[in-house]
Structure formats: structure tokens, C-alpha cells
Design an enzyme around this catalytic site. Structure first.
Site, PDB file in Angstrom:
ATOM      1  N   HIS A 150       0.839  -1.201   0.000  1.00  0.00           N
ATOM      2  CA  HIS A 150       0.000   0.000   0.000  1.00  0.00           C
ATOM      3  C   HIS A 150       0.873   1.251   0.000  1.00  0.00           C
ATOM      4  O   HIS A 150       0.628   2.188  -0.771  1.00  0.00           O
ATOM      5  CB  HIS A 150      -0.911  -0.014   1.229  1.00  0.00           C
ATOM      6  N   GLN A 256      -7.039  15.007   2.353  1.00  0.00           N
ATOM      7  CA  GLN A 256      -5.750  14.487   2.812  1.00  0.00           C
ATOM      8  C   GLN A 256      -4.587  15.052   1.995  1.00  0.00           C
ATOM      9  O   GLN A 256      -3.544  15.420   2.546  1.00  0.00           O
ATOM     10  CB  GLN A 256      -5.768  12.962   2.731  1.00  0.00           C
TER      11      GLN A 256
END
Length: 443
Positions: A150, A256
Site C-alpha cells: 500500500h 488528505q
């Protein structure tokens, strides 16, 4: 460090609760996870329950009728207070020997032929007739970043030439999250508002987040804690872990992207996180331990994050699945559709390493504290644990079987995550599921 196999893991054990003996049950007698529940639609106080098949054993009711009598290691005021509490914190605080003794007691009284069957029948409630609360009062929440797959995939989207920062392979990266907005499966939450910066604009704008995402994670519940100034060594770390659950750490990717430098996530993460109601103990997962390895070309862990037991069995073989059901699918009666399937064994850092690193500076953990594993993505594209990865940052829309497409989540979407451990010759150990639904932003 690692809990060993014992009679509670015997694959031949069967329960007098028939549904627990079905091969695909998440909750056979070899599992026995904990949750907090009450009868749905009632004003009853929430109480601790143990899953057995499609039923819930009311732990306080079982204790009240002395069904656990004879297990003297469980007797005493502290245990009685803990099992009668509205959450698991008290039981978590009693420590690993009590958890293990309770598991053995429950296994014996729920087995076929147990003398307590007649007494305990009245202590059961069908899971379909129950509603759940958070398993524990969560005082603090820390989210880690343990999947190198990830981290690399996301890093490539923002730093193609340098996707993985140099500290990643040396230190378990984490940040302090928000505990107050964690909810149990079934949580519904509004699309958050915040600042974002459109690519073609010099200035940010304010409004609803447009790039809503999920994150497939494992939650780690702390049991007994440590005093401020002390630390939990790697050899004892797992004795401080009560169990694992499923965790969806919702993310507003556009918020974000604008806010995360230099201090990390804030409003992009703190509006909601959702966990499964059932907490599976590490002892239940003992048959699914895996050797933990680190690529020889990578830096090996520093001494405080290293041990022989860690190498022998510090990883867990847990399948992790993500499904999506859109509002149209619900309206048309279409079942949720799988988006990805990954496994916790791919994690670059382990449960014990996270606990040890969290406390090595003297930080005190408390019963009920929650650690998030970070998004659990595997090495293959179809093992991605977020839409950000599956759509390559929004460049490749997903087409569902009904023709709908998704780049990021739309209002009305429900994300369902499931977890289980299963292999030949061993009883299946499941986590149930965690589901959450995105609602429109407030006006």
C-alpha cells in the site's frame, strides 16, 4: 511470546449449538470471540457476549447461573465485575491468563455433551435479534502504515521517483487518530466538509470532499496496559493484546492531499472509522500463525523489534475481503460485489512490533486502546485495500457488474469488509463483517 495450541483448538470439537458446527460458520467452538450486545430495539443495558454459531452467549447470565463454576482461576470479585460490565475494558485488564482460562471454560461448557447445556440454553440470543455497541471504551487510537505494498502504491501516485520514504523500512510509521468518531458496524456518516485544492487553482476551496475512500485494516485491541515510562518488550507484547477486529478507516483523499504535509492526516481521517463488533482473541488464531520474514536486501529490524519467536510465528494468515453495495444495487436487490481480496500475512510490520514500538519511548497503553494496522494491500493489483489503489488515483474507473462505475465512493454506497482464517485440517475462524454507509454531506 506466542500462544500454543491446546484442547480448545481441537478440530474435532463440536458444540451443542448446531449452527456452530456448519463448515462455513465464522464462529465455531474453536473461535469464541467477544462483543458487546443487547436485544435489538430494547432498552436493555449492553452486556458482554460470546459468539457461538449464529447465537450469542450472554456472559453475565452464564456467570450468574454458575455455569462456569469449577474454574477457580475465574472466581473472585474482579472477574464478576468484569463480566457484568457494559464493555470489555475490565475483562481486558485482567490479563492473558484469565482470558485463556475463560476461553477454556467456555469451550468446555459449550461442547456437545456438556452438563451445562440445559442451564445455558436460556442464556443464548440469536445474533439476528441483537444490536451491537463498541466492544470497548476506546481511550486512544493509533493508526499505523504496515503494508509496504500500500505504501509503495500510494507513494508512486505522489512521488513516482521516490515512492517509499527511507524511514519506512526502519520504523513502524503511525499517527495518533481520533477515538471519539469510531463506530461499530452499521455506522452511517456524512460526507465530510473540508478544504481541498483543485489542481487548476492557486487557492484552496471549501466544500464536501469529492474523493471518498475506504481503507481495509485490522484493528488491534490492547488488553492489559503498561505504566507511563515503562515499555512492553517484544517477547511480552502479545500478552498485552486482547484480540483483533476488522477496521475500516474512511478517508477523504482530496482533503488528505492538501493537509497531510507536514504533520500527517487530520480532517481527512477523523470524521469516522468503523470496526466489526466481534473481537477475535490471539489464542483463537494460534493455528493460523505464519513465520514472519524480512527480505534479506532490506534493513533488518533493530534489536528491540526482533526476536526468534517473532520470526517463527509472528504473522497471521487472515483473508481480508472488501465488497461494495451501491444504493442502486440495494434498490434492485443485488448482492454486494467483491472489489478485492487480500491477506494480513503481507504486513511488513507485525502486531507485536507495533505494540513494542508504541511503548518503547515510555508511552502508556491502556485497556481498550485501539491500534490500526493501516491499509492491508497485497502484492497483486486485485489485492489493493483502497479505491485509491484500485483506480490508480482515479485514472481507471471500476465497472461493476450492473454497469455502474466508481472512481471514489458515491453517496449511498455501503462498503462491507469480511475476514476469516481457514485451511485444511483446522477449524475456520471468522471475524464476521464490518459495514458502513456514506451519506450526503450536511447542507
Amino acid at each position: 511470546m506466542t500462544l500454543q495450541l491446546n484442547e480448545t483448538h481441537d478440530v474435532l470439537l463440536r458444540s451443542w449449538v448446531p449452527s456452530a458446527n456448519q463448515p462455513e460458520s465464522d464462529f465455531p467452538i474453536q473461535n469464541l470471540p467477544f462483543a458487546v450486545f443487547r436485544r435489538a430495539g430494547s432498552n436493555q443495558a449492553f452486556r458482554i457476549g460470546v459468539a457461538i454459531g449464529d447465537q450469542i452467549l450472554d456472559l453475565a447470565a452464564a456467570h450468574a447461573v454458575h455455569a462456569l463454576a469449577g474454574y477457580t482461576e475465574l472466581q473472585g470479585g474482579h472477574f464478576t465485575a468484569a463480566v457484568n460490565a457494559p464493555n470489555l475494558n475490565g475483562l481486558m485488564n485482567l490479563g492473558a491468563p484469565v482470558w485463556s482460562a475463560l476461553r477454556l471454560a467456555l469451550s468446555r461448557v459449550l461442547r456437545e455433551g456438556a452438563a451445562q447445556q440445559g442451564t445455558l440454553q436460556a442464556c443464548l440470543l440469536a445474533q439476528s435479534a441483537a444490536e451491537f455497541a463498541l466492544p470497548a471504551q476506546i481511550g486512544d487510537y493509533t493508526d499505523f502504515y504496515t503494508s509496504i505494498h500500500h505504501a509503495t502504491a500510494v507513494g508512486k501516485l505522489f512521488r513516482p521517483d521516490n515512492p517509499l520514504l527511507p524511514n519506512y523500512k526502519w520504523v513502524p510509521i503511525g499517527y495518533h487518530g481520533r477515538a471519539s468518531s469510531i463506530g461499530v458496524s452499521g455506522q452511517q456518516f456524512r460526507r465530510p466538509l473540508g478544504q481541498t485544492k483543485p489542481p487548476a487553482s492557486d487557492d484552496p476551496v471549501f466544500g464536501p470532499a469529492k474523493r471518498m475512500d475506504y481503507e481495509l485494516e485490522i484493528g488491534i485491541f490492547i488488553g492489559s496496559g503498561n505504566a507511563l515510562g515503562d515499555h512492553i518488550g517484544i517477547e511480552k507484547a502479545e500478552s498485552h493484546v486482547f484480540g483483533l477486529c476488522l477496521l475500516n478507516d474512511w478517508s477523504a483523499r482530496d482533503v488528505q492531499a492538501w493537509e497531510y504535509q507536514p504533520l500527517g492526516p487530520f480532517l481527512a481521517k477523523n470524521f469516522a472509522s468503523t470496526i466489526s463488533p466481534w473481537v477475535v482473541t490471539l489464542e483463537a488464531l494460534a493455528p493460523y500463525r505464519r513465520a514472519w520474514t524480512r527480505d534479506a536486501a532490506d534493513p533488518q529490524p533493530m534489536a528491540y523489534l526482533e526476536s526468534a519467536a517473532l520470526r517463527d510465528g509472528g504473522a497471521f494468515d487472515i483473508e481480508l475481503e472488501v465488497l461494495l453495495q451501491t444504493e442502486k444495487m440495494r434498490h434492485d436487490g443485488v448482492a454486494p460485489e467483491r472489489l478485492s481480496l487480500s491477506n494480513f500475512r503481507h504486513s511488513y510490520w507485525t502486531v507485536s512490533q507495533l505494540v513494542t514500538h508504541h511503548t518503547v519511548n515510555g508511552c502508556n497503553l491502556n485497556p481498550g486502546d485501539l491500534l490500526g494496522s493501516g491499509t492491508q494491500s497485497g502484492p497483486a493489483p486485485e489485492e489493493a485495500g483502497s479505491l485509491l489503489e484500485l483506480t490508480e488515483g482515479g485514472k481507471k474507473p471500476l465497472t461493476l457488474s450492473n454497469g455502474e462505475q466508481r472512481i471514489f465512493m458515491e453517496d449511498g454506497d455501503t462498503v462491507i469488509m469480511r475476514g476469516w482464517a481457514q485451511k485444511d485440517g483446522v477449524a475456520r475462524v471468522g471475524f464476521g463483517e464490518v459495514a458502513g454507509t456514506l451519506l450526503p454531506a450536511r447542507t
